[in-house]
Design a protein around this motif. Structure first.
Motif, PDB file in Angstrom:
ATOM      1  N   THR A 297     -23.882  18.737  71.523  1.00  0.00           N
ATOM      2  CA  THR A 297     -22.591  18.114  71.265  1.00  0.00           C
ATOM      3  C   THR A 297     -22.591  17.539  69.853  1.00  0.00           C
ATOM      4  O   THR A 297     -23.618  17.480  69.172  1.00  0.00           O
ATOM      5  N   GLY A 298     -21.421  17.088  69.428  1.00  0.00           N
ATOM      6  CA  GLY A 298     -21.299  16.401  68.155  1.00  0.00           C
ATOM      7  C   GLY A 298     -21.833  17.203  66.989  1.00  0.00           C
ATOM      8  O   GLY A 298     -21.672  18.429  66.915  1.00  0.00           O
ATOM      9  N   GLU A 299     -22.499  16.513  66.075  1.00  0.00           N
ATOM     10  CA  GLU A 299     -23.015  17.149  64.863  1.00  0.00           C
ATOM     11  C   GLU A 299     -24.043  18.229  65.177  1.00  0.00           C
ATOM     12  O   GLU A 299     -24.119  19.253  64.492  1.00  0.00           O
ATOM     13  N   GLU A 322     -27.445  10.617  74.971  1.00  0.00           N
ATOM     14  CA  GLU A 322     -26.905  11.974  75.005  1.00  0.00           C
ATOM     15  C   GLU A 322     -27.990  12.971  74.650  1.00  0.00           C
ATOM     16  O   GLU A 322     -28.452  13.025  73.499  1.00  0.00           O
ATOM     17  N   CYS A 325     -27.392  15.491  71.495  1.00  0.00           N
ATOM     18  CA  CYS A 325     -27.049  15.037  70.148  1.00  0.00           C
ATOM     19  C   CYS A 325     -28.025  13.950  69.720  1.00  0.00           C
ATOM     20  O   CYS A 325     -28.189  12.955  70.432  1.00  0.00           O
TER      21      CYS A 325
END
Length: 345
Positions: A297-299, A322, A325
């Motif tokens: 997820t995310g970056e 998380e 991430c």
């Protein structure tokens, strides 16, 4: 499916210390810990699955009266033996037994570069004793003697002093970061991302200044895919967290996890209830690690190295909330700085 390469075996959760940063919250033994006969069976099972290296840890492993018999069983099965200890229970008889066992690595925890900081981190006066032990283990001819330093905000100021201690010695300085896994660890003691960015720069400076004289070994929570060539040489080639893919952790009560740095929510099975081969070859167990690309997820989901890096150290990422991430990433920090420089032009 990848073969099982490395296993970390907690032989007891009992410990003679109560360190605040302990990820296992060690102290008391777990209920109904494995007998020697059960451990011997497990060792045969992990070897049959291809295990090449087995790490014996605690708690404090030397609290078990049969610690050396366990080590001998590992060696007799043809696996590399790694022993991790706080060193405070090792006297002349224990050193003599270690000389017989010839572990591939003997790792001794050293979380303070001064007596005062060691006492603050570990709650006892042991700095001089463990430093003396490290040098004696080198004199005993062990091929790899590691000083293991876990960094928190409490000892972060001594980074350069640690480097001075181990520079121009045969000792390998093994560096790792505390995460939020242990029950005694106070959140304010964990490095912030800003602290981590500063830590990275200081590590780079140490590596540059002591190239060729300091045997530095950053662990899996330090990386990943840096842009800077010097940092890349420190981190080596990162191919993703191997928890549940090539690595297995076994608690002293038989619980099986992808890695012992992970928490209770990651227990997959128990060796008293199922044989190891069935656990390892299961199509459903360890799915969070074997299909981790789907969890990014995310970056990390948008990173060019995401499918290889897999969000770095799973224990660090999960302790922050998380699994997919991980903000404690050198490349991410470098990229942010580059973008800030471009924006300021």
């Amino acid at each position: 499916m990848r073969p099982l390469r490395d296993v970390v075996l907690e032989v007891t959760n009992a410990c003679n210390l109560r360190c605040g940063h302990c990820g296992s919250t060690s102290g008391r033994p777990r209920a109904d810990e494995l007998s020697f006969e059960e451990i011997a069976r497990i060792l045969r099972e992990v070897r049959a699955l291809g295990c090449e290296e087995l790490t014996v840890i605690g708690g404090e492993a030397l609290i078990r009266p049969d610690w050396s018999e366990i080590g001998a069983a590992v060696v007799d099965l043809g696996m590399r033996l790694v022993l991790i200890t706080n060193g405070l229970l090792i006297g002349e008889p224990e050193r003599a037994r270690l000389r017989e066992l010839r572990p591939f690595i003997v790792g001794v925890s050293v979380d303070g570069a001064s007596p005062e900081t060691y006492r603050r981190m570990r709650g006892v006066d042991g700095f001089d004793r463990v430093m003396d032990l490290l040098h004696r283990l080198c004199d005993d001819g062990h091929p790899n003697v590691n000083a293991i330093t876990t960094f928190t905000r409490a000892n972060l100021g001594e980074l350069e002093r640690f480097a001075e201690l181990f520079d121009r010695t045969p000792i390998v300085w093994q560096v790792q970061l505390a995460n939020m896994g242990g029950e005694r660890f106070r959140p304010e003691e964990m490095m912030s991302r800003e602290d981590y960015a500063g830590f990275v720069e200081r590590m780079r400076a140490v590596w540059t200044a002591r190239w060729g004289t300091l045997r530095l070994s950053p662990m899996d929570d330090f990386g990943y895919h840096p842009l800077d060539a010097t940092l890349a040489s420190m981190c080596g080639s990162w191919r993703g967290c191997m928890a549940g893919r090539e690595v297995l952790g076994i608690r002293s009560n038989g619980d099986v996890l992808g890695c012992l740095s992970l928490g209770d929510g990651f227990v997959e099975a128990n060796l008293r209830l199922e044989p190891l081969e069935r656990i390892w070859r299961s199509e459903t167990l360890f799915s969070r690690f074997r299909r981790k690309r789907e969890l990014l997820t995310g970056e990390c989901a948008h990173c060019a190295h995401g499918s290889d890096c897999l969000a770095g150290c799973s224990a660090m990422a999960s302790s922050l909330g998380e699994l997919g991430c991980n903000p404690y990433c050198i490349r991410s920090i470098e990229t942010e700085r580059l973008l800030q420089e471009i924006a300021s032009i």
